[in-house]
Enzyme design. Structure first.
Site, PDB file in Angstrom:
ATOM      1  N   ASN A 133       0.851  -1.190   0.000  1.00 21.10           N
ATOM      2  CA  ASN A 133       0.000   0.000   0.000  1.00 21.10           C
ATOM      3  C   ASN A 133       0.892   1.247   0.000  1.00 21.10           C
ATOM      4  O   ASN A 133       1.790   1.375   0.832  1.00 21.10           O
ATOM      5  CB  ASN A 133      -0.892  -0.070   1.244  1.00 21.10           C
ATOM      6  CG  ASN A 133      -1.859   1.080   1.364  1.00 21.10           C
ATOM      7  OD1 ASN A 133      -1.451   2.245   1.335  1.00 21.10           O
ATOM      8  ND2 ASN A 133      -3.139   0.776   1.532  1.00 21.10           N
ATOM      9  N   SER A 169      -6.094   8.307   3.402  1.00 21.85           N
ATOM     10  CA  SER A 169      -5.780   8.448   4.827  1.00 21.85           C
ATOM     11  C   SER A 169      -6.104   9.872   5.260  1.00 21.85           C
ATOM     12  O   SER A 169      -5.739  10.827   4.572  1.00 21.85           O
ATOM     13  CB  SER A 169      -4.300   8.174   5.085  1.00 21.85           C
ATOM     14  OG  SER A 169      -3.966   8.641   6.376  1.00 21.85           O
ATOM     15  N   ASN A 231     -11.313   3.239   3.762  1.00 22.50           N
ATOM     16  CA  ASN A 231     -10.341   3.639   4.786  1.00 22.50           C
ATOM     17  C   ASN A 231     -11.098   4.083   6.051  1.00 22.50           C
ATOM     18  O   ASN A 231     -12.319   3.907   6.138  1.00 22.50           O
ATOM     19  CB  ASN A 231      -9.467   4.780   4.235  1.00 22.50           C
ATOM     20  CG  ASN A 231      -8.040   4.713   4.790  1.00 22.50           C
ATOM     21  OD1 ASN A 231      -7.870   4.522   5.995  1.00 22.50           O
ATOM     22  ND2 ASN A 231      -7.058   4.865   3.939  1.00 22.50           N
ATOM     23  N   TYR A 300      -8.882  -5.234  10.282  1.00 24.70           N
ATOM     24  CA  TYR A 300      -7.834  -4.654  11.123  1.00 24.70           C
ATOM     25  C   TYR A 300      -8.343  -4.604  12.564  1.00 24.70           C
ATOM     26  O   TYR A 300      -7.914  -5.384  13.418  1.00 24.70           O
ATOM     27  CB  TYR A 300      -7.452  -3.252  10.611  1.00 24.70           C
ATOM     28  CG  TYR A 300      -6.260  -2.618  11.303  1.00 24.70           C
ATOM     29  CD1 TYR A 300      -6.053  -2.736  12.677  1.00 24.70           C
ATOM     30  CD2 TYR A 300      -5.322  -1.882  10.580  1.00 24.70           C
ATOM     31  CE1 TYR A 300      -4.959  -2.157  13.301  1.00 24.70           C
ATOM     32  CE2 TYR A 300      -4.220  -1.302  11.201  1.00 24.70           C
ATOM     33  CZ  TYR A 300      -4.060  -1.435  12.564  1.00 24.70           C
ATOM     34  OH  TYR A 300      -2.972  -0.870  13.180  1.00 24.70           O
TER      35      TYR A 300
HETATM   36  C1  LIG Z   1      -3.842   2.188  13.519  1.00 27.58           C
HETATM   37  C2  LIG Z   1      -4.299   2.130  12.096  1.00 27.58           C
HETATM   38  C3  LIG Z   1      -3.413   2.461  11.086  1.00 27.58           C
HETATM   39  C4  LIG Z   1      -3.823   2.418   9.746  1.00 27.58           C
HETATM   40  N1  LIG Z   1      -2.924   2.716   8.773  1.00 27.58           N
HETATM   41  C5  LIG Z   1      -3.299   2.626   7.466  1.00 27.58           C
HETATM   42  C6  LIG Z   1      -2.368   2.867   6.421  1.00 27.58           C
HETATM   43  O1  LIG Z   1      -1.185   3.131   6.656  1.00 27.58           O
HETATM   44  N2  LIG Z   1      -2.810   2.788   5.139  1.00 27.58           N
HETATM   45  C7  LIG Z   1      -4.097   2.452   4.816  1.00 27.58           C
HETATM   46  O2  LIG Z   1      -4.457   2.369   3.635  1.00 27.58           O
HETATM   47  N3  LIG Z   1      -5.009   2.193   5.797  1.00 27.58           N
HETATM   48  C8  LIG Z   1      -4.629   2.269   7.094  1.00 27.58           C
HETATM   49  N4  LIG Z   1      -5.548   1.994   8.086  1.00 27.58           N
HETATM   50  C9  LIG Z   1      -6.955   1.695   7.708  1.00 27.58           C
HETATM   51  C10 LIG Z   1      -7.244   0.200   7.650  1.00 27.58           C
HETATM   52  O3  LIG Z   1      -6.480  -0.428   6.646  1.00 27.58           O
HETATM   53  C11 LIG Z   1      -8.748  -0.048   7.390  1.00 27.58           C
HETATM   54  O4  LIG Z   1      -9.087   0.502   6.126  1.00 27.58           O
HETATM   55  C12 LIG Z   1      -9.634   0.585   8.449  1.00 27.58           C
HETATM   56  O5  LIG Z   1      -9.060   0.421   9.728  1.00 27.58           O
HETATM   57  C13 LIG Z   1     -11.045  -0.035   8.468  1.00 27.58           C
HETATM   58  O6  LIG Z   1     -10.998  -1.407   8.776  1.00 27.58           O
HETATM   59  P1  LIG Z   1     -11.353  -1.983  10.252  1.00 27.58           P
HETATM   60  O7  LIG Z   1     -12.643  -1.382  10.659  1.00 27.58           O
HETATM   61  O8  LIG Z   1     -11.372  -3.473  10.091  1.00 27.58           O
HETATM   62  O9  LIG Z   1     -10.229  -1.539  11.148  1.00 27.58           O
HETATM   63  C14 LIG Z   1      -5.155   2.036   9.425  1.00 27.58           C
HETATM   64  C15 LIG Z   1      -6.039   1.707  10.463  1.00 27.58           C
HETATM   65  C16 LIG Z   1      -5.640   1.732  11.776  1.00 27.58           C
HETATM   66  C17 LIG Z   1      -6.610   1.369  12.866  1.00 27.58           C
END
Ligand SMILES: Cc1cc2nc3c(=O)[nH]c(=O)nc-3n(C[C@H](O)[C@H](O)[C@H](O)COP(=O)(O)O)c2cc1C
Length: 343
Positions: A133, A169, A231, A300
């Protein structure tokens, strides 16, 4: 324990795990149960399970073999930027346990593309598809922002199976300004000339739905292999526990993320590969996204709350759901509820 410290400890234990082949094998035997009904081939890549690790958990690709041992069918590392950068000031990672959610303002803290390249090279190819990514450095001026992606693609090409362009992001100032059809078109038209690897666009859940659909259709028209939705969200009205900075993830964004995904699928299902992420916390929720048109899903936040055996459970229960529906493969479930709507 402070959330970011717990995160760092978790990643370093998974990195240690993969340095011992015996231990990795033992964990794989417990956690990585394979179900033939979950296997599918997408874009020429073999996915043993449709459940993948979402970006941001393994920002520097430190534990790539461990994700496979835990049962993930694919994993996405990063976001990686051309140069190493420290990210935003701490504290920048917060749990919202009552809501089984997380709020983060990490800001693409990562060791940069060269360090990631070296680390993956030692183990690539893996026995599952690995995505990288891509993000822009905070210090790169906006008028040069797209160049960061054109720097990253050739550097990382030999050590990944697919790319994701992350314009969504909320923690890099200006990044979401690039989420407009003009930039998306410029980015994907050129990026797809630079590599034969599939490239996905990862989008935010916070724009007007019709605009989001336009962004996605533009990316696909310019050669994107698919869309990852969504995201994190900056809709702080979702809870009164939210800080006024950073992105929300987990159960709090489940319905928002689903409805954005559903609107995209209404337009693009059958025309491109769709990946759903945001609030997926059970096999039933994963199955709902797949039936709405997702070929693959990612998690995540729920992994943080449920722990390392969560993926084993998701795979087992998802395989049961496929069989209970009278289907022989998960691929037959993709878009099933869309087809029912259309009938
Ligand atoms: C601590 C944290 C860091 C994240 N960093 C990134 C990132 O660097 N790049 C990205 O595309 N998404 C990032 N995400 C988003 C996740 O990939 C995902 O799209 C988002 O958390 C929704 O999924 P979830 O509800 O299962 O957590 C991050 C999420 C969290 C919680």
């Amino acid at each position: 324990m402070d959330a970011e410290r717990a995160h760092t400890l978790g990643i370093s234990s998974l990195a240690r795990l993969q340095s011992s082949p015996k231990l990795l094998h033992a964990v794989g035997k417990i956690a990585n149960k394979r179900y033939p009904v979950l296997h599918q081939e997408i874009l020429g890549l073999p996915f043993a399970s449709p459940i993948g690790l979402a970006a941001g958990l393994d920002k520097n690709a430190e534990a790539i073999e461990s994700w496979g041992a835990l049962g993930f069918g694919f994993a996405e590392v990063g976001s990686v930027t051309p140069l190493a950068q420290p990210g935003n000031d701490k504290p920048r990672l917060f749990r919202i346990p009552k809501e089984r959610s997380i709020q983060n303002a990490m800001g693409f803290n990562n060791e940069g593309m060269d360090a990631m390249h070296e680390r993956i090279k030692e183990r690539f190819p893996l026995h599952y598809p690995l995505g990288v990514n891509l993000g822009k450095n905070k210090a790169t001026p906006m008028e040069k922002a797209l160049d960061d992606y054109f720097t990253l693609i050739p550097r990382m090409e030999e050590v990944c199976d697919y790319f994701v362009i992350n314009l969504s992001s909320p923690n890099t100032p200006g990044l979401r300004e690039l989420e407009n059809p003009k930039s998306i078109k410029a980015l994907f038209s050129r990026a797809t000339q630079e590599t034969d690897k599939p490239i996905f666009l990862k989008i935010s859940p916070d724009n007007q739905i019709h605009y989001t659909v336009e962004q996605c259709a533009t990316a696909v028209g310019a050669g994107a292999s698919g869309i990852i939705a969504t995201n994190t969200s900056i809709d702080y009205s979702l809870t009164n526990e939210a800080k006024d900075f950073g992105g929300l993830s987990g159960a709090l964004i489940k319905e928002k993320s689903f409805s954005v995904f559903d609107a995209i699928a209404a337009e693009l299902y059958g025309k491109t590969i769709l990946i759903s992420v945001g609030g997926i916390d059970s096999a039933a929720e994963a199955y709902r996204r797949i039936k709405a048109g997702a070929s693959l899903v990612q998690v995540y936040s729920a992994l943080i709350y449920e722990g390392p055996l969560f993926i084993r459970r998701l795979n087992k229960e998802l395989a049961e759901l496929v069989e209970m529906s009278g289907l022989t493969s998960i691929s037959e479930a993709i878009g099933l509820s869309r087809n029912e709507v259309n009938l």
